[in-house]
Write a protein that holds these residues in place. Structure first.
Motif, mmCIF file in Angstrom:
data_model
loop_
_atom_site.group_PDB
_atom_site.id
_atom_site.type_symbol
_atom_site.label_atom_id
_atom_site.label_comp_id
_atom_site.label_asym_id
_atom_site.label_seq_id
_atom_site.Cartn_x
_atom_site.Cartn_y
_atom_site.Cartn_z
ATOM 1 N N UNK A 73 7.268 -24.990 -45.960
ATOM 2 C CA UNK A 73 6.360 -25.611 -45.002
ATOM 3 C C UNK A 73 5.200 -26.283 -45.724
ATOM 4 N N UNK A 74 4.624 -25.594 -46.709
ATOM 5 C CA UNK A 74 3.503 -26.157 -47.463
ATOM 6 C C UNK A 74 3.932 -27.382 -48.268
ATOM 7 N N UNK A 75 5.146 -27.330 -48.838
ATOM 8 C CA UNK A 75 5.649 -28.464 -49.606
ATOM 9 C C UNK A 75 5.869 -29.680 -48.702
ATOM 10 N N UNK A 76 6.429 -29.445 -47.511
ATOM 11 C CA UNK A 76 6.644 -30.544 -46.566
ATOM 12 C C UNK A 76 5.315 -31.145 -46.119
ATOM 13 N N UNK A 77 4.338 -30.274 -45.888
ATOM 14 C CA UNK A 77 3.048 -30.737 -45.378
ATOM 15 C C UNK A 77 2.289 -31.577 -46.391
ATOM 16 N N UNK A 85 6.703 -32.993 -39.926
ATOM 17 C CA UNK A 85 7.694 -31.930 -39.723
ATOM 18 C C UNK A 85 7.119 -30.589 -40.145
ATOM 19 N N UNK A 86 6.472 -30.550 -41.310
ATOM 20 C CA UNK A 86 5.889 -29.311 -41.799
ATOM 21 C C UNK A 86 4.830 -28.770 -40.863
ATOM 22 N N UNK A 87 3.938 -29.644 -40.392
ATOM 23 C CA UNK A 87 2.872 -29.225 -39.487
ATOM 24 C C UNK A 87 3.436 -28.762 -38.149
ATOM 25 N N UNK A 88 4.458 -29.472 -37.646
ATOM 26 C CA UNK A 88 5.067 -29.112 -36.364
ATOM 27 C C UNK A 88 5.711 -27.727 -36.433
ATOM 28 N N UNK A 89 6.484 -27.489 -37.483
ATOM 29 C CA UNK A 89 7.155 -26.201 -37.622
ATOM 30 C C UNK A 89 6.144 -25.069 -37.785
ATOM 31 N N UNK A 94 3.443 -20.375 -35.858
ATOM 32 C CA UNK A 94 2.136 -19.724 -35.902
ATOM 33 C C UNK A 94 1.715 -19.271 -34.503
ATOM 34 N N UNK A 95 2.024 -20.075 -33.489
ATOM 35 C CA UNK A 95 1.707 -19.701 -32.117
ATOM 36 C C UNK A 95 2.489 -18.468 -31.701
ATOM 37 N N UNK A 96 3.760 -18.391 -32.102
ATOM 38 C CA UNK A 96 4.568 -17.226 -31.772
ATOM 39 C C UNK A 96 4.050 -15.979 -32.486
ATOM 40 N N UNK A 209 1.115 -34.338 -32.301
ATOM 41 C CA UNK A 209 0.086 -34.934 -33.148
ATOM 42 C C UNK A 209 -0.541 -33.830 -33.999
ATOM 43 N N UNK A 210 -0.315 -33.849 -35.315
ATOM 44 C CA UNK A 210 -0.841 -32.791 -36.189
ATOM 45 C C UNK A 210 -2.354 -32.695 -36.096
ATOM 46 N N UNK A 211 -2.839 -31.454 -36.138
ATOM 47 C CA UNK A 211 -4.275 -31.205 -36.167
ATOM 48 C C UNK A 211 -4.734 -31.231 -37.605
#
Length: 224
Positions: A73-77, A85-89, A94-96, A209-211
């Motif tokens: 995830x960090x590499x994608x971001x 994609x990284x931020x979305x995943x 994280x919400x779950x 939209x990524x934060x």
């Protein structure tokens, strides 16, 4: 419709053999053992065999995902092409994880790799219960990602995910066995649910939209 499923089952059984087909199907995200078990029984496997191969295949992903989720995830971001994609995943999982941990006291230290605190047990139990629900997006893939974000350590995360997966596989096997006369209906309903989930996730991703202000943790949980 029933003939289509039977033809698919026969084709996969002839090409790969029923055990290997169930094993590989159970690795696929969203579907996992929830689809692989009834499909295995459709291919002629006994309930215990379908359970065993599906549990083995789906559980195999748990240690890989727990270790690699945050680094990937960090590499994608950090890339321009895949940052969304990284931020979305990350945001989805994280919400779950937040919903599972919202009632826990995070000030309690986790201790060593094998020491179990009350907080660890709650997180392990919450992860297990989450994975045990036999529905799409509550399986090993999502549970492993959530456990990684909860940071309870590799061993503890793995125990929680595997325990939940065993329960989910048991529930699905029991339902498929007791309702075998309606197994085609069960499978088509599940295919429909998967299709809806994929469509909803696709739409959410397109609209996402990524934060920019939210940072992601680089540490993961595998060093604990």
């Amino acid at each position: 419709m029933d003939a289509v499923l039977q033809q698919m089952a026969n084709a996969m059984s002839d090409a790969l053999g029923a055990p290997l087909a169930v094993f590989l199907l159970s690795i696929i995200p969203i579907a996992e053992a929830r689809f692989a078990i009834p499909f295995g029984m459709k291919m002629g496997l006994a309930p215990g065999q379908a359970f065993g191969w599906a549990f083995l295949g789906s559980s195999l992903m748990a240690p890989i995902l727990i270790i690699l989720f945050m680094p990937i995830i960090n590499a994608l971001s950090r890339t321009k092409l895949f940052s969304k994609i990284g931020s979305f995943l990350y945001d989805k999982f994280e919400k779950k994880s937040r919903s599972l941990a919202k009632t826990l006291d995070d000030d309690e230290p986790n201790g060593s790799k094998f020491a179990l605190t009350k907080n660890d047990l709650k997180k392990m139990g919450g992860t297990a219960l989450f994975v045990a629900v036999p529905l799409p997006l509550t399986g090993v893939w999502t549970g492993s990602a959530v456990a990684s974000i909860l940071k309870i350590g590799f061993v503890k995360s793995l125990i929680g995910v595997i325990a939940g997966n065993a329960c989910a596989c048991g529930i699905i096997t029991l339902i498929a066995y007791l309702c075998y006369d309606y197994i085609d209906i069960i499978m088509w309903v599940f295919v429909g649910i998967i299709a809806v989930v994929v469509i909803v996730l696709t739409v959410k991703f397109i609209l996402y939209k990524p934060n920019k202000t939210d940072g992601q943790d680089d540490g993961g949980n595998t060093n604990q």
